[in-house]
Enzyme design. Structure first.
Site, PDB file in Angstrom:
ATOM      1  N   LYS A 147     -13.028  -0.932   6.948  1.00  0.00           N
ATOM      2  CA  LYS A 147     -12.433  -1.962   7.807  1.00  0.00           C
ATOM      3  C   LYS A 147     -12.955  -1.802   9.245  1.00  0.00           C
ATOM      4  O   LYS A 147     -13.621  -2.677   9.766  1.00  0.00           O
ATOM      5  CB  LYS A 147     -10.906  -1.906   7.772  1.00  0.00           C
ATOM      6  N   ASP A 191      -1.617   6.857   6.014  1.00  0.00           N
ATOM      7  CA  ASP A 191      -2.727   6.045   5.525  1.00  0.00           C
ATOM      8  C   ASP A 191      -3.070   5.072   6.651  1.00  0.00           C
ATOM      9  O   ASP A 191      -2.334   4.135   6.922  1.00  0.00           O
ATOM     10  CB  ASP A 191      -2.307   5.293   4.256  1.00  0.00           C
ATOM     11  N   TRP A 220       0.819  -1.216   0.000  1.00  0.00           N
ATOM     12  CA  TRP A 220       0.000   0.000   0.000  1.00  0.00           C
ATOM     13  C   TRP A 220       0.845   1.254   0.000  1.00  0.00           C
ATOM     14  O   TRP A 220       0.537   2.212  -0.714  1.00  0.00           O
ATOM     15  CB  TRP A 220      -1.019  -0.021   1.143  1.00  0.00           C
TER      16      TRP A 220
HETATM   17  N1  PMP Z   1      -4.482   1.540   1.867  1.00  0.00           N
HETATM   18  C1  PMP Z   1      -4.651   0.501   2.685  1.00  0.00           C
HETATM   19  C2  PMP Z   1      -3.761   0.377   3.882  1.00  0.00           C
HETATM   20  C3  PMP Z   1      -5.642  -0.439   2.435  1.00  0.00           C
HETATM   21  O1  PMP Z   1      -5.816  -1.478   3.241  1.00  0.00           O
HETATM   22  C4  PMP Z   1      -6.482  -0.279   1.306  1.00  0.00           C
HETATM   23  C5  PMP Z   1      -7.608  -1.240   0.984  1.00  0.00           C
HETATM   24  N2  PMP Z   1      -7.411  -2.537   1.305  1.00  0.00           N
HETATM   25  C6  PMP Z   1      -6.254   0.810   0.474  1.00  0.00           C
HETATM   26  C7  PMP Z   1      -5.252   1.700   0.775  1.00  0.00           C
HETATM   27  C8  PMP Z   1      -7.116   1.041  -0.732  1.00  0.00           C
HETATM   28  O2  PMP Z   1      -8.348   1.464  -0.307  1.00  0.00           O
HETATM   29  P1  PMP Z   1      -9.583   1.744  -1.285  1.00  0.00           P
HETATM   30  O3  PMP Z   1      -9.840   0.487  -2.035  1.00  0.00           O
HETATM   31  O4  PMP Z   1     -10.663   2.126  -0.344  1.00  0.00           O
HETATM   32  O5  PMP Z   1      -9.203   2.860  -2.192  1.00  0.00           O
END
Ligand code: PMP
Length: 360
Positions: free
Chosen positions: A196, A172, A102
């Site tokens: 989450k 994030d 991420w």
């Molecule tokens: N950052 C993290 C730490 C995540 O866990 C996720 C989704 N699993 C995302 C970003 C992406 O999020 P979204 O699909 O809501 O854009």
């Protein structure tokens, strides 16, 4: 009705009392004669829901008065662009710390909008550990330093707070917000998708310090401009009203349970049940450095990957779903967010023990 133990990484399991209340209020929210889904976002009913949701979030996280709370859309992947669009204008460059998939994606997206410096990377450990701050090469003139507090795929989580001096820390927190108490004043900006620990997908929370507003690049879309959204109380465009309502119910529930200190203790207890077993088992293993293990997402592998499908099928038959690991990592992953009861983790470990004995 039978509810499963849902170990999904997100959208994820929600507290049952919240779902029950939403069901009770589905057709008629508190005598209004309407579902929350049908309300104008500018009507007094929804305005009260919105205000209460924000006030509970502020209370639970201890958000200081000089921070704005924004309810946005676009998810955390959207924020990967929205953050630099709003902040990188202050000097044109930003530091990113890579601890997994991420944060890697965040850095990649930001490079479209300015100069990205990789201040540290866990790549040499295959992202199984967070690089110690002594190894970080921070730029004192960076617009901000970006981290991902919990890598949902790799199962790596910060259990310490980086010191970035005067440079704002941006995190994030999609997969660990509301799972433990934090000191918001140590961050410049926090963002998180709701799906989450806070509610359904569609809602993105941004907590941003006042002085970071007003630096957006001219190409920043107005709906994603933090200053404009702050001026309009997140009502510049139609906000994700139903997701905000459910998040508000989740926050009420977390407050009833004792707030974030209580969540933190409960989450530590739950994670220990699983990690203790993984450590004593010769059949299952978790590869993450002990000090950096996530209390939210626990990846694990079977000794023989040929047994993966049988493991998953047996788990499903026993009422435990979504345990398949992310395709980048393979193996299994148990996501054990706030709403996963300890009974779910105990049931998983009991199943794993039985599986181990049968396949030793
Ligand atoms: N950052 C993290 C730490 C995540 O866990 C996720 C989704 N699993 C995302 C970003 C992406 O999020 P979204 O699909 O809501 O854009």
């Amino acid at each position: 009705m039978t509810r499963v133990f849902n170990f999904s990484p997100g959208p994820a399991t929600l507290p049952e009392p919240v779902l029950r209340q939403a069901a009770d209020e589905m057709l008629d929210w508190q005598g209004s004669g309407m579902s929350v889904m049908e309300m104008s976002h500018r009507g007094k009913e929804f305005m009260s829901i919105h205000a209460q949701t924000e006030s509970l979030l502020r209370e639970l996280l201890g958000v200081p008065a000089n921070y704005k709370v924004l309810f946005m859309q676009g998810g955390a992947i959207g924020e990967n662009a929205i953050v630099p669009l709003n902040l990188i204008g202050r000097g044109g460059k930003a530091d990113y710390v890579l601890t997994g998939e991420w944060s890697r994606r965040s850095a990649k997206e930001a490079a479209t909008y300015g100069t990205v410096n990789i201040a540290a990377s866990g790549e040499s450990s295959n992202f199984m550990a967070i690089p110690a701050q002594s190894q970080w090469r921070l730029d004192p003139d960076a617009a901000y330093v970006h981290i991902c507090s919990n890598e949902t795929i790799g199962g790596v989580q910060y259990h310490w707070l980086p010191d970035t001096g005067k440079v704002p820390l941006v995190a994030d927190m999609s997969s660990d917000i509301m799972s433990r108490s934090i000191d918001v004043s140590r961050y410049g900006l926090i963002y998180a998708g709701a799906q989450k620990n806070m509610g359904p997908s569609g809602l993105t929370i941004v907590i941003v310090r006042d002085d970071l507003l007003g630096h957006a690049l001219p190409v920043c879309p107005s709906a994603f401009n933090y200053q404009i959204q702050a001026e309009y109380d997140s009502m510049y465009n139609t906000p994700p009203t139903y997701a905000i309502y459910i998040a508000g119910l989740v926050f009420q529930h977390v407050k009833r349970l004792g707030g974030l200190k209580a969540m933190e203790a409960h989450n530590a207890q739950k994670a220990a049940v699983l990690y203790d077993y993984l450590d004593e088992s010769a059949f299952f293993s978790n590869p993450v450095a002990r000090a950096d293990r996530s209390l939210m997402n626990v990846p694990f592998k079977l000794k023989d990957p040929a047994l993966d499908d049988e493991f998953l099928e047996g788990a499903q038959a026993a009422g435990m779903i979504q345990l398949k690991g992310h395709r980048l990592v393979g193996g299994m992953r148990a996501s054990i967010y706030n709403a996963m009861p300890i009974e779910g983790v105990q049931a998983l470990v009991a199943y794993m023990k039985k599986f181990e004995v049968a396949h030793r």
